[in-house]
Design a protein around this motif. Structure first.
Motif: not given
Length: 327
Positions: A66-68, A312-315, A289-290
């Protein structure tokens, strides 16, 4: 490691928790709302004016990739990543950034060029000349001993006799030392990267805003804390949070640790008065999103990462919101 409790806080303007209230970004939006509605209105260095609060904290769980990444507006994470990789080279000239289409540091040299020469030149033309003309870049593209210089080449002075001192040809590589200390002594309380070199502040285009990084190992998890003395919440925070989390991820990758938590602490946290359209638009949006970061290759050194090593995925962010930069 459990998800940080702060991520379950519901928005401050809502008595009951909403289904989406668990999204970490509500911390950011609540802080934005508090500053805009309750912040102290202040004159500032840029002359634009701000609303400000002193002392704020946002926590983010980095486990599972996970990333902010803010979802209530598009954040150009590749641009922020290119900047972080540039910091790690120790370079202080914008030429390499401009060659990659990264213009986040161009306004400061451009402002100095216009001031000192009296020449009106567009940013695009200035950047083009920086890339194409090495001599011009050397004269006008340097930012002074900003971030990367302090991180990987903090100056050291040695006695030269007769009460004089000379600068040693090589300085302290704080980043390399932290990598080694995390491996050799993970329980240390001295895993720190510091950018605030008091003796050189006046030589910098901009004194470091994200000034102090500290890292902490618990079990097999690496967490990082960023203290930011000054934070433009509307524009700067998105890059600062991503970059700090990215640094934790790279350090974890290099030391065989799992990502833990990012703790962001702001000193003077502010919104510029001319950012009203940005604030109002962003506060009207709902986080979703995540976003996850995959590191596709582990180089031999933390200084060996390239932009293509990150995915990056899920953005799925909402639309970009433009706002002027105060120089």
């Amino acid at each position: 490691m459990a998800t940080a409790p702060a991520q379950t806080d519901s928005p401050t303007d809502c008595g009951a928790a909403r289904p989406e209230a668990r999204h970490w970004e509500w911390q950011y939006l609540d802080l934005m709302r508090r500053i805009w509605e309750q912040g102290d209105e202040r004159a500032d260095r840029t002359g634009v004016g701000t609303r400000s609060v002193f002392g704020a904290e946002i926590r983010f769980d980095l486990s599972g990739g996970r990333m902010p990444l803010l979802s209530t507006k598009r954040v150009y994470w590749k641009t922020a990543t290119r900047e972080m990789l540039w910091f790690l080279t120790g370079d202080t000239n914008i030429r390499e950034l401009c060659a990659q289409g990264v213009e986040i540091w161009t306004d400061w040299p451009l402002d100095r060029y216009r001031r000192e020469t009296g020449t009106e030149i567009s940013r695009a033309d200035f950047s083009k000349r920086i890339v194409e003309d090495a001599a011009f870049a050397q004269q006008w593209g340097d930012l002074g001993p900003v971030y990367g210089k302090q991180w990987v080449d903090w100056p050291v002075y040695e006695p030269a006799g007769d009460g004089l001192f000379r600068q040693r040809p090589w300085g302290v590589n704080q980043v390399a030392e932290v990598v080694e200390s995390l491996k050799a002594n993970p329980g240390s309380r001295r895993h720190i990267i510091e950018g605030w070199n008091v003796a050189e502040l006046n030589a910098m285009a901009l004194p470091p805003c994200h000034k102090t990084y500290q890292f902490h190992v618990a079990g097999n998890r690496l967490s990082g804390l960023l203290y930011q003395r000054s934070c433009d919440l509307g524009l700067g925070f998105a890059f600062n949070a991503w970059s700090a989390a990215l640094l934790v991820r790279m350090l974890a990758d290099q030391t065989g640790l799992e990502p833990g938590e990012l703790v962001w602490v702001g000193g003077d946290v502010h919104l510029y008065l001319n950012h009203a359209p940005l604030v109002e638009e962003q506060l009207a949006r709902t986080p979703s999103g995540d976003a996850r970061l995959n590191i596709l290759r582990r180089p031999d050194s933390i200084f060996g990462y390239r932009i293509e090593d990150f995915e990056v995925t899920g953005y799925a962010p909402q639309a970009h919101i433009a706002a002027p930069v105060a120089v």
